[in-house]
Write a protein that holds these residues in place. Structure first.
Motif, PDB file in Angstrom:
ATOM      1  N   ASP A   1      35.598  42.790  54.876  1.00 46.30           N
ATOM      2  CA  ASP A   1      36.905  43.353  55.567  1.00 46.30           C
ATOM      3  C   ASP A   1      36.999  42.284  56.579  1.00 46.30           C
ATOM      4  N   ASN A   2      36.266  41.891  57.281  1.00 41.10           N
ATOM      5  CA  ASN A   2      36.522  40.834  58.370  1.00 41.10           C
ATOM      6  C   ASN A   2      37.020  39.638  57.752  1.00 41.10           C
ATOM      7  N   THR A   3      36.510  38.923  56.739  1.00 39.47           N
ATOM      8  CA  THR A   3      37.087  37.778  56.380  1.00 39.47           C
ATOM      9  C   THR A   3      38.218  38.132  55.630  1.00 39.47           C
ATOM     10  N   LEU A   4      38.580  39.189  54.951  1.00 40.59           N
ATOM     11  CA  LEU A   4      39.919  39.324  54.346  1.00 40.59           C
ATOM     12  C   LEU A   4      41.112  39.417  55.532  1.00 40.59           C
ATOM     13  N   LYS A   5      40.674  40.017  56.531  1.00 36.95           N
ATOM     14  CA  LYS A   5      41.480  40.290  57.750  1.00 36.95           C
ATOM     15  C   LYS A   5      41.701  38.870  58.362  1.00 36.95           C
ATOM     16  N   VAL A   6      41.089  38.176  58.285  1.00 37.44           N
ATOM     17  CA  VAL A   6      41.296  36.603  58.700  1.00 37.44           C
ATOM     18  C   VAL A   6      42.292  35.932  57.828  1.00 37.44           C
ATOM     19  N   GLY A   7      41.888  36.068  56.556  1.00 34.83           N
ATOM     20  CA  GLY A   7      42.685  35.659  55.472  1.00 34.83           C
ATOM     21  C   GLY A   7      44.021  35.983  55.399  1.00 34.83           C
TER      22      GLY A   7
ATOM     23  N   ALA B   1      26.797  43.110  44.601  1.00 37.73           N
ATOM     24  CA  ALA B   1      27.527  44.365  44.541  1.00 37.73           C
ATOM     25  C   ALA B   1      27.872  45.238  43.213  1.00 37.73           C
ATOM     26  N   ALA B   2      28.331  44.661  42.232  1.00 32.35           N
ATOM     27  CA  ALA B   2      28.868  44.990  41.055  1.00 32.35           C
ATOM     28  C   ALA B   2      27.882  45.886  40.315  1.00 32.35           C
TER      29      ALA B   2
ATOM     30  N   LEU C   1      34.704  46.089  44.317  1.00 33.00           N
ATOM     31  CA  LEU C   1      33.706  45.555  43.771  1.00 33.00           C
ATOM     32  C   LEU C   1      32.620  44.620  44.152  1.00 33.00           C
ATOM     33  N   TYR C   2      33.461  43.948  45.320  1.00 28.89           N
ATOM     34  CA  TYR C   2      32.643  43.107  46.257  1.00 28.89           C
ATOM     35  C   TYR C   2      31.917  43.412  47.261  1.00 28.89           C
ATOM     36  N   THR C   3      31.910  44.790  47.397  1.00 34.11           N
ATOM     37  CA  THR C   3      31.287  45.265  48.536  1.00 34.11           C
ATOM     38  C   THR C   3      29.908  46.326  48.025  1.00 34.11           C
ATOM     39  N   ILE C   4      28.869  46.362  48.412  1.00 33.89           N
ATOM     40  CA  ILE C   4      27.927  47.062  47.873  1.00 33.89           C
ATOM     41  C   ILE C   4      28.266  48.531  48.347  1.00 33.89           C
ATOM     42  N   PRO C   5      28.049  49.576  47.778  1.00 33.11           N
ATOM     43  CA  PRO C   5      28.247  50.701  48.158  1.00 33.11           C
ATOM     44  C   PRO C   5      27.464  51.266  49.582  1.00 33.11           C
ATOM     45  N   SER C   6      27.798  51.894  50.327  1.00 32.13           N
ATOM     46  CA  SER C   6      27.208  52.272  51.711  1.00 32.13           C
ATOM     47  C   SER C   6      25.863  52.929  51.427  1.00 32.13           C
TER      48      SER C   6
END
Ligand SMILES: [Zn+2]
Length: 407
Positions: free
Chosen positions: A230-236, A178-179, A254-259
């Motif tokens: 997002d889902n992974t972090l929510k479970v986290g 993503a970065a 920075l860990y997510t590719i822009p839309s």
């Protein structure tokens, strides 16, 4: 040991309730490719009626059908749409200092007259050789943006991913992918050039075998098993790996590719260099040792017999080791199968190498790894055992053994 998070449920229970759906849908009957010896347990791999895997068929097809001279022309034509001579960079090369990205950057600059800006997403823990190779690469004439994530959050995400996905590299991989796009947008650079489509080369999804890049919509599904950050972090957060407040930290952008919308508004395209060029790991290695000061490891990497791939990160070995646990496919299998396809070794030689090196425990950096992901030895074993599947593993006299091996 001072813990950096208070988990709400025991590690073992958490790992048994994994987010990685791919391990749950593996074929129960294990087969090995008649040509390269890889098994059908690699997620997404397809075998044909002759028991030959898709990457082998892809490699054959490439040898016979691809006219590399015309691909090169196609590449030159594509570059013309991006080339700039106004003093600005015209292409981003996501680069680790490793051999493949160094080949891409060097050839773009010297063979095609482009102006690459390299973007390096730092490994979890640099190896000496990895750091040296990056320095040598920069010293051979390549401007590089080096990005270090917030080490605390990165470690927390790595721990979460190790336990819940059986893949601590999820954290690194997401940033690495993503970065460069965030830098591209910021600097107004329209072209991002990755080395190769690992899925076609190493045996995953075949949909993009004959395409020069991947659609934005498929990206997440492809490279991160559909496990959105997002889902992974929510479970986290639910399980106590991190707090709600940390989850909202701007670093995670920075860990997510822009839309897809933002990427198309900015006219950004990604291409795989080795869609247009022949990709032979051995030859890439010779090329960069000559041109960018790349050095192989003085000793072979644990879990395989090679010395020139994936050398930058002290925690690499655990990425491959968990792959071995989850799918029965280790680093030596990936390396050997690729070399069979390139015609460097025979299937028999591959089987011998796989039997000798696959699944070797990466003991050299074990202590550092445990510290990095904040786990005890016992917790580490609990996670590993949670990812062993009944149809792949059996216990004999108290020791875990693969039920089936390539022969
Ligand atoms: Zn094969």
């Amino acid at each position: 040991m001072k813990r950096f998070c208070e988990l709400k449920i025991p590690i073992k229970e958490s790992a048994l309730n994994s987010l990685d759906w791919r391990v749950k849908v593996l074929p129960k009957e294990i087969k090995f490719c008649a040509r390269c010896a890889i098994s059908n347990q690699r997620p997404g791999i397809v075998f044909d009626e002759n028991n030959v895997c898709a990457p082998c068929n892809f490699a054959e097809k490439k040898k016979k059908l691809i006219d590399w001279a015309s691909r090169k022309k196609e590449f030159e034509k594509m570059l013309e749409g991006y080339r700039r001579n106004d003093g600005n960079f015209d292409v981003i090369v996501p680069s680790s200092g490793g051999k493949d990205s160094a080949v891409v950057a060097h050839r773009l600059k010297h063979e095609y007259g482009m102006h690459p800006l390299c973007v390096t997403w730092a490994p979890m823990i640099y190896t000496d050789i990895g750091w040296q190779n990056l320095q040598n690469f920069i010293a051979s004439g390549f401007p590089t943006v080096l990005m270090f994530p917030d080490r605390i959050l990165h470690r927390k995400l790595s721990k979460l991913a190790f336990v819940k996905i059986g893949a601590h590299f999820y954290a690194f991989g997401r940033g690495q992918m993503a970065a460069p796009f965030h830098v591209a947008i910021e600097k107004g650079i329209k072209l991002v050039m990755y080395a190769q489509n690992g899925e076609s080369e190493y045996g995953g999804i075949t949909k993009y075998d004959n395409q020069c890049g991947v659609s934005w919509a498929d990206w997440e599904r492809f490279y991160h098993a559909g496990l959105t950050l997002d889902n992974t972090l929510k479970v986290g957060v639910q399980e106590g790996f991190l707090t709600e407040e940390e989850m909202k930290d701007p670093c995670f952008k920075l860990y997510t590719i822009p839309s897809a919308k933002i990427l198309s508004e900015n006219d950004i395209a990604m291409h795989w260099f080795f869609y247009y060029h022949k990709d032979v790991p051995q030859e890439n290695y010779y090329y960069v040792s000559q041109h960018t000061g790349f050095q192989a490891n003085p000793e072979r990497s644990e879990g395989t017999y090679t010395k020139f791939a994936s050398l930058d990160d002290r925690t690499d070995g655990f990425h491959y080791y968990l792959g071995f646990i989850k799918y029965g496919i280790g680093r030596a299998t990936s390396d050997a199968a690729h070399e069979v396809r390139d015609g460097f070794i025979s299937r028999e030689e591959a089987v011998a190498l796989i039997r000798k090196y696959d699944g070797e425990f990466p003991k050299k950096y074990y202590k550092e790894f445990l510290e990095y992901v904040d786990l005890t030895d016992e917790e580490f074993r609990d996670v590993v055992d949670a990812y062993r599947q009944e149809h792949i593993w059996k216990k004999e006299n108290g020791e875990w053994k693969l039920r089936h091996q390539a022969s």
